[in-house]
Write an enzyme that holds these catalytic residues in place. Structure first.
Site, short mmCIF file in Angstrom:
data_model
loop_
_atom_site.label_atom_id
_atom_site.label_comp_id
_atom_site.label_asym_id
_atom_site.label_seq_id
_atom_site.Cartn_x
_atom_site.Cartn_y
_atom_site.Cartn_z
N LYS A 80 -5.55 -3.23 2.34
CA LYS A 80 -5.80 -2.60 3.64
C LYS A 80 -6.22 -1.13 3.49
O LYS A 80 -7.19 -0.69 4.09
CB LYS A 80 -4.54 -2.71 4.50
CG LYS A 80 -4.69 -2.24 5.92
CD LYS A 80 -3.50 -2.61 6.76
CE LYS A 80 -2.21 -2.02 6.26
NZ LYS A 80 -1.48 -2.82 5.27
N THR A 115 -7.43 0.27 0.78
CA THR A 115 -8.71 0.25 0.09
C THR A 115 -9.85 0.01 1.07
O THR A 115 -10.91 0.65 1.00
CB THR A 115 -8.70 -0.85 -1.00
OG1 THR A 115 -7.57 -0.66 -1.84
CG2 THR A 115 -9.97 -0.81 -1.83
N ARG A 144 -1.60 7.36 5.93
CA ARG A 144 -0.23 7.83 5.76
C ARG A 144 -0.03 8.36 4.34
O ARG A 144 -0.76 8.00 3.42
CB ARG A 144 0.77 6.69 6.02
CG ARG A 144 0.77 6.18 7.45
CD ARG A 144 1.59 4.92 7.58
NE ARG A 144 1.00 3.82 6.83
CZ ARG A 144 1.65 2.72 6.48
NH1 ARG A 144 2.91 2.56 6.81
NH2 ARG A 144 1.03 1.75 5.81
N LYS A 164 5.91 -1.85 -4.72
CA LYS A 164 4.73 -1.94 -3.88
C LYS A 164 3.56 -1.09 -4.38
O LYS A 164 2.40 -1.38 -4.14
CB LYS A 164 5.11 -1.53 -2.45
CG LYS A 164 4.03 -1.76 -1.42
CD LYS A 164 4.61 -1.55 -0.03
CE LYS A 164 3.55 -1.72 1.03
NZ LYS A 164 2.59 -0.62 1.01
N ALA A 199 5.91 0.26 8.34
CA ALA A 199 5.73 -0.55 9.54
C ALA A 199 6.77 -1.65 9.67
O ALA A 199 6.95 -2.18 10.76
CB ALA A 199 4.33 -1.17 9.56
N PHE A 257 1.29 -2.87 6.88
CA PHE A 257 1.56 -4.30 6.74
C PHE A 257 0.64 -5.14 7.63
O PHE A 257 -0.48 -4.74 7.93
CB PHE A 257 3.04 -4.59 6.97
CG PHE A 257 3.93 -3.98 5.94
CD1 PHE A 257 3.75 -4.24 4.59
CD2 PHE A 257 4.96 -3.12 6.30
CE1 PHE A 257 4.57 -3.66 3.62
CE2 PHE A 257 5.79 -2.54 5.34
CZ PHE A 257 5.59 -2.82 4.01
N PHE A 282 -12.40 -10.94 -4.44
CA PHE A 282 -11.93 -11.00 -5.83
C PHE A 282 -12.95 -11.79 -6.65
O PHE A 282 -13.62 -12.69 -6.13
CB PHE A 282 -10.59 -11.72 -5.91
CG PHE A 282 -9.40 -10.90 -5.51
CD1 PHE A 282 -8.47 -10.49 -6.45
CD2 PHE A 282 -9.20 -10.55 -4.18
CE1 PHE A 282 -7.36 -9.75 -6.09
CE2 PHE A 282 -8.09 -9.80 -3.81
CZ PHE A 282 -7.17 -9.40 -4.76
N TRP A 323 -13.94 -2.43 -3.38
CA TRP A 323 -13.05 -2.08 -4.48
C TRP A 323 -13.86 -1.88 -5.77
O TRP A 323 -13.61 -0.96 -6.54
CB TRP A 323 -12.01 -3.18 -4.67
CG TRP A 323 -11.02 -2.91 -5.77
CD1 TRP A 323 -9.89 -2.16 -5.69
CD2 TRP A 323 -11.09 -3.40 -7.11
NE1 TRP A 323 -9.23 -2.14 -6.91
CE2 TRP A 323 -9.96 -2.89 -7.78
CE3 TRP A 323 -11.99 -4.21 -7.81
CZ2 TRP A 323 -9.70 -3.18 -9.13
CZ3 TRP A 323 -11.74 -4.50 -9.14
CH2 TRP A 323 -10.61 -3.99 -9.78
#
Length: 602
Positions: free
Chosen positions: A117, A119, A140, A151, A319, A347, A427, A455
């Protein structure tokens, strides 16, 4: 928060994208066929970690980054060579300016496969800049807890990152330390007041204010204070939350300015007397000193992406246990300076997006223009019942099954009157058939889906998405509305979120919680929104329920009043406001190399 493509980083090659800013020591040129799964090339080329890419990037001075959206150099307060804070006097000069268009990035329910998210937020901001728009992003700040836990960090990944990545994932500009200090000052003043005679009549059994530390430490969840005899005060039970769950964090992130922040701090309820009447922070005369500690932390931070898009990084509530959005002050400043502002909510959309809409937008009067929902083929297959170790194998039927999770999020976003598109974070293991199945599932739910390779390729990897998002945001299609009206009873607000967003059939609300809600309504808090605290891994409170479960009962275990922040926290299931470390935390592999460079930080 951490790059969605950790597995791809380990299995594949990363190249700098076309027209990418200079990156010291790295090969330039067009992106490879990596995004189509060219494993022969992957086997030949070196693997670069996020931190390698970030460390090699050429950073522009903050003054040059600010100039891209019209910030004069004198409005920036330098914080080292590559970070700056915005002068509050300058922020006041922005009042009354027209605001740009606000785009929210959210996601499906997170899985061990990763979603990306942050990224995508970074990549989309870079993409909008690349197509000629004046863009900024709002993120954030990272908590040390997940950075050293499981995480990971909060700077994006690959070629869609915010830099300086190491600083962002560690102490940054010290905002979290200031928040922790202000919170714990209030904690100390509560016990000090009781020690010196307790003139306010605080019932020690009903002190609601814990202490905080910005680290995952399960041993601190429940503690006993004041042991050791009379000189140490009166023994009582207490505990610690992680700093991102602090109401001081929420107050800072929802405050318009320093004066508003001090007013919110004053309204914090620290506990109750024996007659159940509330005791406020202002009663202890702590709000002024807390505001002093938070004076610099209230100033938004300005940094940059790898492609030099301005990035406002400020505040950091989670969140799942808090409201999951960056600060109103940073978002408001960005909207008055840029034509497009891309922000994220933590999230999945059932948590972050719902709180962004019902808490942040309601409180600040924000009106989002578009939503991007991030999904990956791997995450959707996980929701379709595929084991983590088998996610690399093609399974089109699992994509079709798991797409129910994405469809639910699309339908939920639509309930807020904001148009949504889907970003499929690619991916190298994704097959064309799996990607097409996900595109078709989103289309059947009424949303366009765009495969994105940001990415690996930076902004060049999501230009179709950037163009479409800009078109939607400009169209005026959005008709934002919160999920529920402010005058709805608190119990009905909880039920509305549970049924309409989570898919629950019922809510198990204990009588103690019901009576507490009724008492708060009688005391004038009935207009507040609810901040649901539950697992991020499922629409339900059971993290094992993947996909889009329905018909379950949502168990509410506790309700808490956050009068300063302006919401009611509703704890559901086994959610905790102090996480623990996993069996093998990331801290085990984070270290300095022989040159003093940080290794193992993602």
């Amino acid at each position: 928060m951490v790059s969605a493509n950790i597995s791809e980083r380990r299995a594949g090659v990363i190249h700098p994208p076309r027209a990418f800013p200079a990156i010291r020591g790295l090969r330039s040129g067009p992106p490879s066929a990596r995004t189509a799964g060219n494993r022969s090339e992957q086997a030949r080329d070196p693997v670069l970690s996020d931190i390698d890419i970030a460390r090699a990037a050429e950073k522009l001075p903050p003054a040059e980054i600010g100039a891209r959206i019209g910030i004069p150099p004198e409005a920036l307060i330098p914080y080292g060579r590559d970070k700056a804070k915005l002068d509050p006097a300058y922020l006041k000069t922005l009042d009354g300016r027209p605001e740009g268009r606000l785009i929210l990035v959210t996601a499906v329910n997170p899985t061990p496969a990763g979603e990306g998210k942050t990224t995508t937020t970074v990549g989309l901001g870079d993409g909008l800049q690349r197509i000629g728009e004046k863009a900024a992003i709002c993120l954030r700040e990272a908590s040390l807890g997940p950075s050293f836990g499981m995480k990971g960090g909060a700077a994006g990944g690959g070629y869609a990152q915010v830099i300086p990545m190491e600083d962002m994932n560690l102490h940054f500009t010290g905002d979290f330390h200031a928040i922790g200090a202000a919170h714990n000052l209030l904690s100390a003043m509560i016990d000090n007041h009781i020690y010196w005679g307790n003139a306010l009549g605080i019932d020690q059994r009903r002190v609601a204010w814990k202490r905080v530390v910005d680290m995952n430490d399960r041993a601190l969840r429940e503690v006993v204070l004041g042991l050791g005899g009379a000189p140490n005060g009166y023994p009582r039970e207490g505990g610690f939350d992680i700093t991102v769950a602090s109401e001081v964090m929420a107050c800072l992130c929802l405050a318009e300015d320093l004066a508003d922040l001090e007013e919110r701090l004053a309204r914090i309820v620290i506990g109750f007397r024996s007659d159940r009447s509330p005791v406020y922070c202002r009663d202890l005369k702590a709000d002024g000193a807390m505001a002093v500690l938070l004076k610099d932390a209230m100033q938004p931070n300005l940094v940059q992406t790898l492609e030099h898009t301005p990035a406002f990084v400020h505040g950091g509530p989670f969140a799942n246990i808090a409201h999951g959005c960056n600060s109103v002050a940073a978002t408001r400043a960005a909207l008055r300076l840029a034509d497009f502002v891309v922000t994220e909510a933590g999230f999945g959309a059932d948590l972050g997006a719902e709180k962004f809409f019902d808490i942040k937008c309601r409180s600040a009067g924000l009106k989002p223009d578009a939503v991007v929902i991030v999904a990956t083929v791997r995450a959707i297959k996980f929701h379709g019942g595929v084991a983590r170790e088998d996610l690399g194998r093609e399974d089109v039927e699992a994509v079709r099954r798991g797409a129910a999770n994405l469809v639910r999020h699309i339908e939920n976003v639509r309930k807020f009157g904001v148009p949504a598109v889907v970003a499929i974070n690619h991916f190298s293991s994704d097959t064309p058939q799996e990607t097409q199945a996900l595109i078709e599932a989103a289309g059947q739910a009424g949303a366009e889906a765009y495969p994105c390779t940001h990415w690996a390729d930076g902004s060049a990897g999501l230009l179709p998405l950037a163009r479409r998002v800009a078109e939607i945001a400009r169209s005026g299609e959005a008709r934002f509305r919160p999920l529920y009206p402010a005058d709805l009873p608190l119990e009905e607000k909880i039920a509305t979120v549970a049924r309409q967003i989570y898919g629950a059939a019922d809510v198990n609300l204990p009588e103690q919680a019901r009576s507490q809600l009724r008492r708060w309504e009688e005391e004038g808090y009935g207009h507040l929104p609810v901040c649901m605290a539950k697992t991020q891994y499922s629409f339900s409170a059971d993290p094992a329920l993947r996909g889009a479960p329905t018909g379950f009962t949502l168990p509410v275990t506790e309700v808490r009043l956050s009068a300063g922040a302006g919401f009611i926290v509703v704890l559901c299931g086994e959610i905790r406001t102090m996480p623990g470390l996993p069996r093998h935390p990331a801290a085990e592999t984070i270290r300095l190399d022989g040159k003093g460079n940080i290794q193992g930080l993602f």
